[in-house]
Design a protein around this motif. Sequence first.
Motif, PDB file in Angstrom:
ATOM      1  N   GLU A 234      30.201  24.246  20.985  1.00 47.23           N
ATOM      2  CA  GLU A 234      30.283  24.915  19.684  1.00 47.23           C
ATOM      3  C   GLU A 234      30.276  26.433  19.861  1.00 47.23           C
ATOM      4  O   GLU A 234      31.042  27.144  19.200  1.00 47.23           O
ATOM      5  CB  GLU A 234      29.093  24.474  18.818  1.00 47.23           C
ATOM      6  N   ALA A 268      39.006  17.997  10.908  1.00 47.79           N
ATOM      7  CA  ALA A 268      37.620  18.111  10.464  1.00 47.79           C
ATOM      8  C   ALA A 268      36.810  18.974  11.434  1.00 47.79           C
ATOM      9  O   ALA A 268      35.993  19.796  11.012  1.00 47.79           O
ATOM     10  CB  ALA A 268      36.998  16.725  10.335  1.00 47.79           C
ATOM     11  N   VAL A 269      37.025  18.794  12.739  1.00 49.25           N
ATOM     12  CA  VAL A 269      36.299  19.587  13.745  1.00 49.25           C
ATOM     13  C   VAL A 269      36.631  21.066  13.594  1.00 49.25           C
ATOM     14  O   VAL A 269      35.746  21.934  13.597  1.00 49.25           O
ATOM     15  CB  VAL A 269      36.644  19.097  15.168  1.00 49.25           C
ATOM     16  N   ALA A 271      37.871  22.557  10.918  1.00 50.44           N
ATOM     17  CA  ALA A 271      37.394  23.029   9.618  1.00 50.44           C
ATOM     18  C   ALA A 271      35.901  23.331   9.660  1.00 50.44           C
ATOM     19  O   ALA A 271      35.446  24.361   9.119  1.00 50.44           O
ATOM     20  CB  ALA A 271      37.693  21.989   8.538  1.00 50.44           C
ATOM     21  N   GLU A 272      35.124  22.469  10.293  1.00 49.18           N
ATOM     22  CA  GLU A 272      33.685  22.702  10.390  1.00 49.18           C
ATOM     23  C   GLU A 272      33.378  23.944  11.225  1.00 49.18           C
ATOM     24  O   GLU A 272      32.510  24.747  10.869  1.00 49.18           O
ATOM     25  CB  GLU A 272      33.004  21.473  10.999  1.00 49.18           C
ATOM     26  N   ALA A 273      34.093  24.103  12.340  1.00 46.46           N
ATOM     27  CA  ALA A 273      33.872  25.287  13.180  1.00 46.46           C
ATOM     28  C   ALA A 273      34.264  26.558  12.428  1.00 46.46           C
ATOM     29  O   ALA A 273      33.585  27.582  12.522  1.00 46.46           O
ATOM     30  CB  ALA A 273      34.668  25.167  14.478  1.00 46.46           C
ATOM     31  N   THR A 274      35.357  26.496  11.681  1.00 43.86           N
ATOM     32  CA  THR A 274      35.813  27.662  10.920  1.00 43.86           C
ATOM     33  C   THR A 274      34.815  28.015   9.821  1.00 43.86           C
ATOM     34  O   THR A 274      34.545  29.201   9.566  1.00 43.86           O
ATOM     35  CB  THR A 274      37.197  27.391  10.311  1.00 43.86           C
ATOM     36  N   GLU A 275      34.248  26.996   9.163  1.00 47.84           N
ATOM     37  CA  GLU A 275      33.256  27.250   8.122  1.00 47.84           C
ATOM     38  C   GLU A 275      32.008  27.903   8.714  1.00 47.84           C
ATOM     39  O   GLU A 275      31.453  28.847   8.134  1.00 47.84           O
ATOM     40  CB  GLU A 275      32.885  25.943   7.424  1.00 47.84           C
ATOM     41  N   ARG A 276      31.578  27.431   9.883  1.00 47.85           N
ATOM     42  CA  ARG A 276      30.418  28.054  10.529  1.00 47.85           C
ATOM     43  C   ARG A 276      30.740  29.493  10.940  1.00 47.85           C
ATOM     44  O   ARG A 276      29.881  30.385  10.857  1.00 47.85           O
ATOM     45  CB  ARG A 276      29.970  27.229  11.733  1.00 47.85           C
TER      46      ARG A 276
END
Length: 425
Positions: A234, A268-269, A271-276
């Motif tokens: 991550e 999804a992976v 998108a989640e990394a981009t949101e973080r």
Amino acid sequence: MITVQQERTAVAPPGFDLSVTSGLQRYSAQHGGLTLTSVFQPVFSLSHMRAIGYEGLLRAHDSLDRPVSPLDVFGDAARVGDLLLVDRLAQGLHLENFRLLGAEREWLFLNVHPGTLIEPYHAAALLANLKRLGLPPRRVVLEVLEDPAVDLDQLAQALVSFRERGFLIALDDFGAGHVDVGLVWHLNPDIVKLDRIMLLHSAHRADMAATLPALVALLHDAGKLVLIEGVETEHEAQLALACNADFVQGFFFGRPHPGVTDAPHAQAVIAEATERYREQTEAHERRTASRLAPYIRAFERAAERLAAGEALEEVCWNFLGLDQAARCFLLDSNGRQMGRNVVLRVDRAQNDARFLPLDDAQGANWLRRPYFRAALGVPGHVHATAPYLSINEALPCVTLSMAVQIGERLCVLCGDIDWLSDEPS
């Protein structure tokens, strides 16, 4: 020797076997007692949030079905003089198996030994394979690794020829040994793949973490797309996002597999990394704004007093009294410094004798500095630069600037802040 052992009643190209593994059809070949086949590691665009290509990777097993490292396969081939033969065999396997993937728009990233590119027979064989498979060269990214045994000028000339045919060129493992920017200018690739070692350094060293975005920006300025490979965690994914890389590749986003990637999972992976990344960026911006706030307030007050006719040496003390304030100085409308730097502490200007030749800045021209141009663009407004390397002491610095009307003259007041950390002290 390459042998053929038909495992299914299907038409296979000469030298290849067609089999089914985990419900997927794929070709394999026999060479030197080993069974060779392909897997594909997806390459993702962080902006598109999907796979835009697949890198063909060789997999080998011995007669007991034990895995054999591809490095050993190519190393053994090099020792017996079969390197280009095995390289061409691997290319053929990847091309055949890529066709079975069913990928309609994605690129095939194809590792090619430089000797294959400059050797007319092997180059012709690659083009013939593509023609037979109906795969246009624009779908293929040739990954090239520098080889001291290959003449660099000859390789550059060969790459021009392949590019003219429609291929894209990628420079592989950039930074694995040393960062040779000259190699980028010489070979003129379309894509530069940054080696994982650069991520590892950036994850553990703040100076490298700051340098990586600058390197990516340099490559972008040179017209190169940038792919960061070997992203496994991550934290490394966040580094790739922060440095504005175009493409990523690595276990964090998708592992090598005989088939195509799971598109919804990959999206999804990412998108989640981009949101973080968004959350971390906004938190960092809030910390920066909070850290700058007292400096900006003091700087605005100094500008007001300066516009009212007070001397520079008298208006800056509240600003300079803050912990990390370094100096104030005044520029004319042409960017030339009017007078010396104003510092609070006597020892400030000489805190590092190595930079003593830079101490006297009276008459210096700062026309090229972004803080000068930004201030003139919107007079009466405080501008804050991004952190940059100060010429005064070769330390990170943020400069506040404001265009101020002093009588008949428009001047630019500037104030430097030491910026050794991105966290409040």
